[in-house]
Write a protein that holds these residues in place. Structure first.
Motif, PDB file in Angstrom:
ATOM      1  N   SER A 247       0.826  -1.213   0.000  1.00 34.60           N
ATOM      2  CA  SER A 247       0.000   0.000   0.000  1.00 34.60           C
ATOM      3  C   SER A 247       0.856   1.257   0.000  1.00 34.60           C
ATOM      4  O   SER A 247       0.570   2.225  -0.714  1.00 34.60           O
ATOM      5  CB  SER A 247      -0.932  -0.003   1.221  1.00 34.60           C
ATOM      6  N   ALA A 248       1.918   1.262   0.789  1.00 32.98           N
ATOM      7  CA  ALA A 248       2.788   2.438   0.853  1.00 32.98           C
ATOM      8  C   ALA A 248       3.456   2.704  -0.490  1.00 32.98           C
ATOM      9  O   ALA A 248       3.603   3.862  -0.909  1.00 32.98           O
ATOM     10  CB  ALA A 248       3.840   2.250   1.940  1.00 32.98           C
ATOM     11  N   GLN A 249       3.862   1.641  -1.181  1.00 24.51           N
ATOM     12  CA  GLN A 249       4.476   1.823  -2.498  1.00 24.51           C
ATOM     13  C   GLN A 249       3.479   2.429  -3.477  1.00 24.51           C
ATOM     14  O   GLN A 249       3.814   3.354  -4.229  1.00 24.51           O
ATOM     15  CB  GLN A 249       4.987   0.470  -3.019  1.00 24.51           C
ATOM     16  N   TRP A 250       2.251   1.912  -3.454  1.00 24.10           N
ATOM     17  CA  TRP A 250       1.259   2.447  -4.372  1.00 24.10           C
ATOM     18  C   TRP A 250       0.867   3.870  -4.012  1.00 24.10           C
ATOM     19  O   TRP A 250       0.610   4.691  -4.904  1.00 24.10           O
ATOM     20  CB  TRP A 250       0.024   1.559  -4.411  1.00 24.10           C
ATOM     21  N   GLU A 251       0.827   4.185  -2.742  1.00 25.79           N
ATOM     22  CA  GLU A 251       0.502   5.562  -2.356  1.00 25.79           C
ATOM     23  C   GLU A 251       1.502   6.543  -2.954  1.00 25.79           C
ATOM     24  O   GLU A 251       1.121   7.610  -3.436  1.00 25.79           O
ATOM     25  CB  GLU A 251       0.466   5.689  -0.833  1.00 25.79           C
ATOM     26  N   LYS A 252       2.777   6.188  -2.931  1.00 25.93           N
ATOM     27  CA  LYS A 252       3.796   7.066  -3.514  1.00 25.93           C
ATOM     28  C   LYS A 252       3.635   7.149  -5.031  1.00 25.93           C
ATOM     29  O   LYS A 252       3.703   8.233  -5.622  1.00 25.93           O
ATOM     30  CB  LYS A 252       5.198   6.581  -3.169  1.00 25.93           C
ATOM     31  N   VAL A 253       3.409   5.993  -5.668  1.00 27.28           N
ATOM     32  CA  VAL A 253       3.253   5.971  -7.124  1.00 27.28           C
ATOM     33  C   VAL A 253       2.069   6.837  -7.551  1.00 27.28           C
ATOM     34  O   VAL A 253       2.187   7.673  -8.460  1.00 27.28           O
ATOM     35  CB  VAL A 253       3.065   4.520  -7.616  1.00 27.28           C
ATOM     36  N   PHE A 254       0.943   6.671  -6.877  1.00 26.68           N
ATOM     37  CA  PHE A 254      -0.254   7.401  -7.284  1.00 26.68           C
ATOM     38  C   PHE A 254      -0.180   8.878  -6.895  1.00 26.68           C
ATOM     39  O   PHE A 254      -0.725   9.733  -7.594  1.00 26.68           O
ATOM     40  CB  PHE A 254      -1.503   6.743  -6.693  1.00 26.68           C
ATOM     41  N   ALA A 255       0.487   9.175  -5.801  1.00 27.04           N
ATOM     42  CA  ALA A 255       0.681  10.586  -5.443  1.00 27.04           C
ATOM     43  C   ALA A 255       1.545  11.279  -6.485  1.00 27.04           C
ATOM     44  O   ALA A 255       1.248  12.404  -6.912  1.00 27.04           O
ATOM     45  CB  ALA A 255       1.311  10.693  -4.060  1.00 27.04           C
ATOM     46  N   ASP A 256       2.629  10.608  -6.910  1.00 22.95           N
ATOM     47  CA  ASP A 256       3.503  11.191  -7.932  1.00 22.95           C
ATOM     48  C   ASP A 256       2.761  11.377  -9.253  1.00 22.95           C
ATOM     49  O   ASP A 256       3.039  12.315 -10.009  1.00 22.95           O
ATOM     50  CB  ASP A 256       4.729  10.295  -8.145  1.00 22.95           C
ATOM     51  N   ALA A 257       1.795  10.493  -9.528  1.00 24.11           N
ATOM     52  CA  ALA A 257       1.038  10.576 -10.779  1.00 24.11           C
ATOM     53  C   ALA A 257      -0.201  11.466 -10.653  1.00 24.11           C
ATOM     54  O   ALA A 257      -0.934  11.634 -11.627  1.00 24.11           O
ATOM     55  CB  ALA A 257       0.624   9.170 -11.213  1.00 24.11           C
TER      56      ALA A 257
END
Length: 427
Positions: free
Chosen positions: A307-317
């Motif tokens: 979840s933490a990895q995806w949060e960063k990915v989606f925040a950056d996008a």
């Protein structure tokens, strides 16, 4: 016990008086919303009190959590409206009020003597508001109705079918709460009309029709094109088996894209940019036809990271997203602590309580908390004195055993260091 008001009302409804005869959830939610915005809410209770005073755990009898949650910014008066003297006291209060709210069916209100026709004789400019189960001009106008009943009749239970195919209630009193919000906003609109014209009126919010409109804003779907046989209803995207929080390696995450640009960002973020050229997913019309397959692709991809990895990915996008929080995690949530959503307050009889802050923000006239949930009849003598009753008569009318004197104070600062502080229808 006369409660000390530590703050003056600051909200946009300051100076308005509302007589609240409602019980259960719908009415109390509406009047608390209005009270938070500055209105003086006078809660009229029978000698036994609002039945919600007994619903759930509590530190003292008559002060249960269900009552505490939806009855701040109100003053409590006990009046047995089956007694002629008490009814006259209510009507004297009506003469001083801007709004009267109740939870009764029309026939019950008429039998009790508080129908609109009688109330407006005492105050022609009053806003008379209530939310029965059904429209006032239909054959069901006097039928009883509660949240679960309306969830079924409005189609909400149907669209919430479980994996076993059986209709299910939403695990929240969604009808009462939403209709409470509609009742509060409708009262505000009627007050604006009166401000412009000087004219009072009756406001009736039917629970069924209100929730039908709520449900059908998206689910009328092809029915909006003229079909009257019931075919084609239901927004297809809502019923995809993959439309649910996406499982990550260690939890769940939610995200939603609604236009071409957002889908470009999502598909790029999950490492599938080639799907942008796929005829099934390149335009909104085709995505809707193939939404179940598209959501399935998302589900498979999101299961490969935390979840933490995806949060960063989606925040950056710049993709709308958020982790799924369990109920018991909400009071520990860092964002809610930082913004002060949960507030600790000191109640004179119930001790330390936690309440939610007022979510709506006004730059010029913010709402505030002036009264904590009152004990039964706490303000009987105070309010009856305001309309001319002497203390002996007021005490006899209210039939209330008052608690020892104290101060029902507004919220006090949390004792933790600043850096760590969390910031119906009834006969």
């Amino acid at each position: 016990m006369a409660q000390q008001q530590l703050e003056k009302p600051t909200g946009p409804l300051s100076g308005l008086r509302i007589i609240d005869l409602s019980i259960n959830v719908l009415g109390p939610v509406a009047t608390q919303l209005l009270g938070d915005m500055g209105a003086d809410i006078i809660k009229i209770e029978p000698p036994a009190g609002d039945q919600n005073r007994q619903n759930g755990p509590g530190k003292h009898p008559g002060m249960s959590v269900f009552y505490l949650i939806m009855n701040r910014n109100k003053r409590s008066v006990v009046l047995d409206l089956k007694q002629e003297e008490c009814m006259e006291a209510l009507l004297k209060l009506v003469e001083t009020a801007d709004v009267l709210v109740h939870s009764m069916r029309p026939s019950a209100a008429k039998r009790l003597g508080i129908c609109y026709e009688k109330i407006r004789q005492r105050n022609p400019k009053i806003i008379y508001a209530f939310a029965p189960g059904y429209r006032g001009d239909g054959p069901f106008k006097d039928m009883p109705a509660f949240d679960d009943v309306i969830q079924g009749e409005s189609g909400l239970a149907d669209i919430n079918r479980g994996l076993d195919g059986q209709p299910r209630y939403f695990p929240t009193v969604i009808v009462d709460k939403f209709c409470g919000y509609v009742l509060a906003s409708s009262i505000s609109m009627a007050l604006l009309h009166r401000e412009r014209t000087g004219e009072g009126q009756q406001v009736l919010v039917p629970m069924l029709e209100t929730m039908l409109q709520f449900n059908l804003f998206e689910h009328l779907w092809e029915g909006a094109l003229g079909s009257s046989n019931g075919e084609g209803l239901g927004y297809s995207r809502m019923f995809s088996k993959h439309r649910r929080p996406y499982a990550t390696l260690d939890g769940h995450i939610c995200l939603l894209a609604v236009n071409d640009e957002q889908w470009r960002r999502v598909l790029t973020a999950i490492g599938r940019p080639e799907l942008l050229e796929d005829a099934r997913f390149s335009k909104m019309t085709e995505r809707m036809r193939n939404i179940n397959e598209l959501y399935g692709i998302l589900s498979d991809a999101i299961g490969t990271k935390s979840s933490a990895q995806w949060e960063k990915v989606f925040a950056d996008a710049d993709v709308p997203h958020g982790q799924v929080r369990e109920l018991n995690e909400l009071m520990k949530d860092d964002y809610l602590k930082e913004t002060g959503f949960f507030q600790k307050v000191l109640h004179p009889t119930e001790g330390e309580l936690v309440m939610t802050s007022i979510p709506v923000q006004f730059s010029a006239s913010p709402g505030n908390v002036r009264y904590l949930p009152p004990n039964l009849g706490e303000h009987s003598l105070e309010i009856l004195a305001e309309i001319g009753y002497d203390p002996d008569v007021a005490a006899r009318l209210s039939r209330t055993t008052l608690r020892k004197p104290g101060t029902n104070a507004a919220p006090v600062p949390d004792p933790m260091p600043a850096a760590a502080a969390p910031n119906t229808v009834q006969d």
